[in-house]
Design a protein around this motif. Structure first.
Motif, PDB file in Angstrom:
ATOM      1  N   LEU A   6       0.828  -1.209   0.000  1.00  0.00           N
ATOM      2  CA  LEU A   6       0.000   0.000   0.000  1.00  0.00           C
ATOM      3  C   LEU A   6       0.864   1.261   0.000  1.00  0.00           C
ATOM      4  O   LEU A   6       0.549   2.248  -0.679  1.00  0.00           O
ATOM      5  CB  LEU A   6      -0.938  -0.007   1.205  1.00  0.00           C
ATOM      6  CG  LEU A   6      -2.092  -1.022   1.148  1.00  0.00           C
ATOM      7  CD1 LEU A   6      -2.790  -1.119   2.498  1.00  0.00           C
ATOM      8  CD2 LEU A   6      -3.095  -0.643   0.061  1.00  0.00           C
ATOM      9  N   GLY A  45      -7.229  -4.292   0.686  1.00  0.00           N
ATOM     10  CA  GLY A  45      -8.304  -3.433   1.157  1.00  0.00           C
ATOM     11  C   GLY A  45      -9.652  -4.122   1.227  1.00  0.00           C
ATOM     12  O   GLY A  45      -9.743  -5.300   1.569  1.00  0.00           O
ATOM     13  N   THR A  78      -7.784   0.614   4.603  1.00  0.00           N
ATOM     14  CA  THR A  78      -8.120   1.401   3.407  1.00  0.00           C
ATOM     15  C   THR A  78      -9.523   1.982   3.424  1.00  0.00           C
ATOM     16  O   THR A  78      -9.885   2.729   2.508  1.00  0.00           O
ATOM     17  CB  THR A  78      -7.980   0.535   2.147  1.00  0.00           C
ATOM     18  OG1 THR A  78      -8.966  -0.518   2.190  1.00  0.00           O
ATOM     19  CG2 THR A  78      -6.586  -0.071   2.041  1.00  0.00           C
TER      20      THR A  78
END
Length: 214
Positions: free
Chosen positions: A34, A149, A201
């Protein structure tokens, strides 16, 4: 150096011929993945591309690697340059390449060396209709797809658009690999649900899709 002797994922599910869902395979690397996505997006911002037919894609997209996948009124294709900046796409981070190679190896595909990584960002309602990955010149290499996510439902069909599809829940850190017999099978994802979320997320899902282009 890549350790291809790494442990197998806790759950390895066959979803089709030469096609596997590796549950949690990328989970230990998720935070680093990420962070790398943020760095890539700073150089090549996410954008909603338009198909040749004039449809604006609901998932926002960026790319990294030697090639990026682009679509506009002129068609689908790979480009060595980001059309928004006319600069080369950001390089594929070492972690991305190593993880993709390790996942491919776990699914029975040795020596996978991705040349392109498509990064899709899904928000509530975004989807990807059934399609084939057929803009590449090399169909001998597999496709490796990493989910991060919010969870989403993956649809995996057959060689024809009208073939029945199976449904698979993709969660944070899951990886799907398909190639061989299934390389040109139709696939997609259902719309990201209104309640879909992840602690890291929020109501956003990222997807990294690795391909060998040439």
């Amino acid at each position: 150096m890549l350790d291809l002797g790494a442990p197998e994922p806790a759950t390895k599910q066959q979803i089709g011929p030469d096609a596997w869902l590796l549950k949690g395979f990328a989970l230990s690397d998720a935070d680093a993945l990420l962070a790398a996505i943020e760095q890539i997006a700073a150089q090549a911002p996410f954008r909603h591309q338009v198909t040749p037919g004039g449809y604006t894609m609901s998932a926002a997209m960026s790319s990294c690697g030697a090639y990026g996948w682009v679509t506009d009124r002129h068609g689908y294709r790979y480009s060595p340059q980001d059309p928004q900046s006319n600069q080369p796409w950001p390089a594929i981070p070492a972690l991305f390449a190593e993880l993709a190679e390790r996942a491919a190896h776990s699914a029975g595909f040795a020596h996978f060396a991705p040349e392109a990584c498509l990064i899709n960002r899904y928000t509530t309602g975004a989807r990807m209709g059934l399609h084939q990955d057929k803009d590449e010149q090399d169909f001998t290499a597999p496709i490796v797809s990493i989910s991060l996510g919010a969870p989403i439902t993956f649809l995996f069909g057959g060689p024809n658009r009208s073939d029945p599809t199976s449904r698979w829940l993709l969660e944070h850190g899951d990886v799907v690999v398909w190639g061989g017999v299934s390389r040109l099978y139709f696939h997609g994802v259902s719309p990201l649900g209104k309640k879909a979320s992840h602690p890291t997320t929020g109501a956003v899902r990222y997807n990294l899709t690795f391909r060998k282009v040439r």
